[in-house]
Design a protein around this motif. Structure first.
Motif, PDB file in Angstrom:
ATOM      1  N   LYS B   4      -1.595 -15.433  16.205  1.00 36.31           N
ATOM      2  CA  LYS B   4      -1.673 -16.032  17.538  1.00 36.31           C
ATOM      3  C   LYS B   4      -0.964 -17.374  17.532  1.00 36.31           C
ATOM      4  O   LYS B   4      -0.882 -18.030  16.502  1.00 36.31           O
ATOM      5  CB  LYS B   4      -3.139 -16.212  17.923  1.00 36.31           C
ATOM      6  CG  LYS B   4      -3.870 -14.899  18.137  1.00 36.31           C
ATOM      7  CD  LYS B   4      -5.303 -15.173  18.514  1.00 36.31           C
ATOM      8  CE  LYS B   4      -6.052 -13.875  18.783  1.00 36.31           C
ATOM      9  NZ  LYS B   4      -7.452 -14.129  19.116  1.00 36.31           N
ATOM     10  N   LEU B   6      -0.978 -21.244  18.445  1.00 32.48           N
ATOM     11  CA  LEU B   6      -1.938 -22.300  18.754  1.00 32.48           C
ATOM     12  C   LEU B   6      -1.411 -23.094  19.943  1.00 32.48           C
ATOM     13  O   LEU B   6      -0.385 -23.763  19.839  1.00 32.48           O
ATOM     14  CB  LEU B   6      -2.074 -23.248  17.570  1.00 32.48           C
ATOM     15  CG  LEU B   6      -3.148 -22.962  16.529  1.00 32.48           C
ATOM     16  CD1 LEU B   6      -3.246 -24.136  15.582  1.00 32.48           C
ATOM     17  CD2 LEU B   6      -4.496 -22.672  17.180  1.00 32.48           C
ATOM     18  N   ARG B 169      -6.894 -26.966  22.121  1.00 33.66           N
ATOM     19  CA  ARG B 169      -5.982 -26.013  21.520  1.00 33.66           C
ATOM     20  C   ARG B 169      -6.755 -24.803  20.997  1.00 33.66           C
ATOM     21  O   ARG B 169      -7.844 -24.949  20.458  1.00 33.66           O
ATOM     22  CB  ARG B 169      -5.323 -26.700  20.328  1.00 33.66           C
ATOM     23  CG  ARG B 169      -3.874 -26.532  20.169  1.00 33.66           C
ATOM     24  CD  ARG B 169      -3.400 -27.430  19.021  1.00 33.66           C
ATOM     25  NE  ARG B 169      -3.008 -28.747  19.498  1.00 33.66           N
ATOM     26  CZ  ARG B 169      -1.836 -29.011  20.060  1.00 33.66           C
ATOM     27  NH1 ARG B 169      -0.940 -28.062  20.229  1.00 33.66           N
ATOM     28  NH2 ARG B 169      -1.544 -30.234  20.462  1.00 33.66           N
ATOM     29  N   ALA B 170      -6.186 -23.620  21.139  1.00 34.43           N
ATOM     30  CA  ALA B 170      -6.779 -22.428  20.535  1.00 34.43           C
ATOM     31  C   ALA B 170      -5.680 -21.383  20.386  1.00 34.43           C
ATOM     32  O   ALA B 170      -4.605 -21.505  20.976  1.00 34.43           O
ATOM     33  CB  ALA B 170      -7.925 -21.890  21.391  1.00 34.43           C
TER      34      ALA B 170
END
Lengths: 191, 530
Positions: B4, B6, B169-170
């Motif tokens: 993924k 970030l 953030r993720a």
């Protein structure tokens, strides 16, 4: 496994670079991450903090609850103390001992250090002096990351070291080498 | 494993919009929305993305792009919605052609703002669909959905986020990008020419669309029930409040949760939840928008808990702590607050030109018993704090000039306005014209650091144009003065301020020196290239 970390410092000290390196390492290993940052007005020399959450399970809240943080990593001793209410009973504080005095009423340094050292788990070092002695004046924050590496646990020191290379890659091999050296200085200073 | 990316919430929104095939983003910088446009500028050269002069010009240009058939995004912080409101509300009356998403980034707890107004009120006011993502992934996923919803309903869609999503953030998984729409200008003049006769028909059409908008929210995958009923308490969790509710283990405690991320509120789902529970807790970040609506939905005696009942704090952002408390969790922190800690407020940077401006102003203002300095919005608002304590007001973008004028009209002298370059072009120019036309006895300082500094150094719309703008608006040429704010020029600067205060009319002093942050960044880049 989870690790809730509060990064603290004064605007411009480089705590977001620490967060970027940990974030890179987490993303590469499929560890879930949420990291709330501070942007805007407080970046002008005010106190800044970032809530960094790492977990092998799904993470919901972007913010860490009081009494729940595993680790405080701080570029400045008073800023480390600011968040002790968030630390759980066995949590650790990894901080620079070098005060950043840009306010007229900075507390008494001895009292401040005594309060810090009274906490059960601490690693305190004059990282800016260490950085200067080793001709790494811009890498104090990475020395601090090295000191914290042992406590981060959910990511290995080697994973963090690798991510230093990724994050600084655009600045050239010399900068990567300097920062990895800074990281090792911090890592080896904590037993 | 698919790695993924970030992303900040803002970046997830930006990437979602790029992948939804937008052709343009229109915005004025404002915390916490700025990074959306910056990300598009950096990553999507095919999308038109130059900064706008203010939120109203941004909203109108985006509506123009929609008129021409293409998808457009307009971004702003919550108070920017006040500036854009005329265009925003009327865009619901005209309706749209190409998909149009308005992104409002609210700032509960006022981390970088002067109020915590809730943009969902604006969406309800304009009678359009509202989306409120709970996570970075949802923010990304919602953008293509928002554009298709907009084109399906032929209405703009409001997406509302808050600071904790925008600046957190993720990991975000991405999907295949969509192509941009082709040029396809609308030809239906009766939709777009809002003369009363047309406007009444268009408003009737908007009222008629409300049923479809509500049905869409009732059926939306973004509004979903988690957990079974039959419990004492049920929770309605809006936007990121869902995260705090889940963090507090509501599901494990057997509390049913209705996650709400699309508005209007899904009335049937809420009534069903109410019927299965003895009381409802409404968890929402910002103002009690949903809580009020739920109260009227479930009727008089049904207990609805939330910010209005004190179960959650009336103001400030939600946290896992205050949501946990509302759910009856009791936790004592392991450590009491430290004793040797004092506040560390932000301050103007060392070497900043605004510092020299305030040094000079304070020196001259001290010579006048009634001197008042009307401030404005930007880094220089920090002149309110020690050691300067220089400004007497800061209200909204541009208010320094017009408030100084009003106070001067009342007889106050000297009435001095301090405004930054970007704020001046955003909303100060029109006020300056008022002052000139009324020959107001005011002294205006346009503290020009050649950038929009507070939000990180975006281009400023008026750079190199300020003298021409002031002269064009009718300020007398001998009363447009330019100085360089440096210590060594202090005598010259204070003399000029004195002269212009003594002049009975509008004068403009422009202290001009590049922002120290921008300058240092440029020097670093130059060194890196060498």
């Amino acid at each position: 496994m989870k690790k809730d970390i509060i990064l603290a410092g004064v605007g411009g000290q480089g705590i977001l670079t620490i967060a970027t390196i940990i974030g890179d390492a987490a993303a590469r290993r499929g560890i879930n991450l949420k990291q709330a940052e501070v942007h805007g007005m407080s970046q002008r020399g005010g106190d800044v903090q970032s809530n960094l959450r790492l977990s092998t399970d799904e993470i919901y809240s972007d913010l860490i609850a009081q009494g729940a943080a595993d680790l405080i990593i701080s570029m400045e001793p008073m800023e480390a103390l600011r968040y002790v209410g968030y630390l759980h009973a066995e949590g650790c504080v990894v901080t620079s001992s070098h005060p950043f005095k840009n306010i007229p009423n900075y507390p008494d340094e001895e009292a401040l250090m005594a309060e810090l050292q009274a906490l059960p788990h601490t690693a305190i070092m004059p990282i800016e002096d260490v950085a200067k002695e080793n001709s790494l004046p811009k890498s104090a924050n990475i020395i601090l990351l090295g000191m914290a590496a042992k406590y981060i646990e959910i990511l290995s020191a080697e994973a963090l070291r690798e991510s230093i290379a990724h994050v600084f890659a655009s600045k050239g091999a010399a900068v990567v080498e300097q920062n990895q050296r800074a990281f090792d200085l911090g890592l080896n200073a904590v037993k | 494993m698919i790695q993924k990316r970030l992303l900040l919430g803002d970046e997830a929104i930006a990437l979602g919009a790029i992948h939804a095939g937008i052709s343009g983003v229109y915005a004025y910088p404002g915390t916490p929305s700025t990074e959306i446009t910056e990300f598009i500028q950096l990553n999507a050269p095919e999308v038109r993305s130059r900064w706008c002069t203010n939120e109203k010009t941004a909203m109108e240009a985006a509506l123009g792009m929609s008129y021409a058939g293409k998808r457009a995004l307009v971004c702003m912080k919550h108070v920017g919605m006040n500036v854009a409101a005329d265009a925003f509300v009327n865009s619901a009356i005209t309706g749209i052609n190409g998909g149009l998403v308005v992104l409002a980034a609210d700032d509960p707890s006022m981390h970088s703002s002067q109020n915590e107004q809730d943009s969902r009120f604006y969406g309800k006011f304009a009678m359009i669909p509202i989306l409120e993502p709970s996570s970075q992934q949802e923010a990304y996923d919602m953008m293509p959905y928002a554009y298709s919803l907009s084109e399906q309903m032929r209405l703009p869609v409001l997406m509302r986020v808050v600071t904790r999503l925008a600046h957190s953030r993720a990991g975000v998984a991405t999907t295949t990008p969509l192509a941009q729409n082709g040029l396809n200008p609308d030809s239906e003049r009766t939709h777009w020419v809002l003369l009363p006769g047309n406007a009444r028909r268009q408003y009737a059409s908007l009222v008629e669309k409300q049923t479809a908008i509500l049905q869409s929210a009732e059926a939306s995958a973004y509004n979903r029930r988690c957990g079974n009923g039959g419990a004492k308490l049920g929770i309605i969790a809006c936007g990121i409040a869902y995260n705090y509710v889940m963090e507090c283990n509501a599901m494990q405690a057997g509390i049913p949760v209705l996650k709400v991320s699309q508005y209007p509120i899904p009335a049937e789902q809420i009534k069903a939840l109410a019927a299965e529970c003895d009381s409802l807790l409404v968890a929402e970040d910002g103002q009690p928008v949903v809580e009020e609506q739920v109260r009227s939905l479930v009727g008089g005696n049904y207990p609805v808990l939330g910010r209005l009942t004190g179960d959650l704090p009336r103001m400030g952002e939600l946290t896992p702590d205050n949501v946990g408390k509302a759910l009856g969790h009791t936790s004592a922190p392991a450590f009491a607050a430290a004793e040797n800690v004092v506040p560390r407020p932000p301050a103007l940077c060392q070497g900043c030109g605004h510092r020299d401006v305030y040094d000079a102003l304070n020196k001259v203002a001290a010579e006048y018993k009634d001197a008042r300095i009307f401030g404005d919005i930007g880094c220089y608002t920090l002149g309110a704090l020690p050691p300067f304590r220089a400004i007497d007001s800061c209200v909204d973008m541009g208010a320094s000039i017009t408030m100084a004028k009003g106070a001067a009209d009342a007889g106050l002298h000297p009435a001095i306005a301090v405004i930054g370059d970007s704020t001046f072009t955003h909303s100060g120019m029109t006020g300056l014209l008022d002052a000139v036309n009324d020959n107001a006895n005011i002294t205006i300082i346009i503290s020009d650091n050649l950038t929009t500094a507070m939000t990180g150094g975006q281009d400023s719309a008026g750079t190199n144009k300020f003298e021409a703008i002031c002269l064009g608006l009718g300020v007398e040429p001998e009363h447009v003065r330019v100085v360089v704010p440096l210590k060594k020029n202090m005598e010259e600067i204070t003399a000029i301020i004195r002269e212009e205060i003594e002049y009975k009319g509008v004068s403009v002093i422009i202290p001009r020196r590049e922002c120290i942050q921008t300058l240092n960044r440029k020097l670093r880049q130059k060194r890196a290239q060498e």
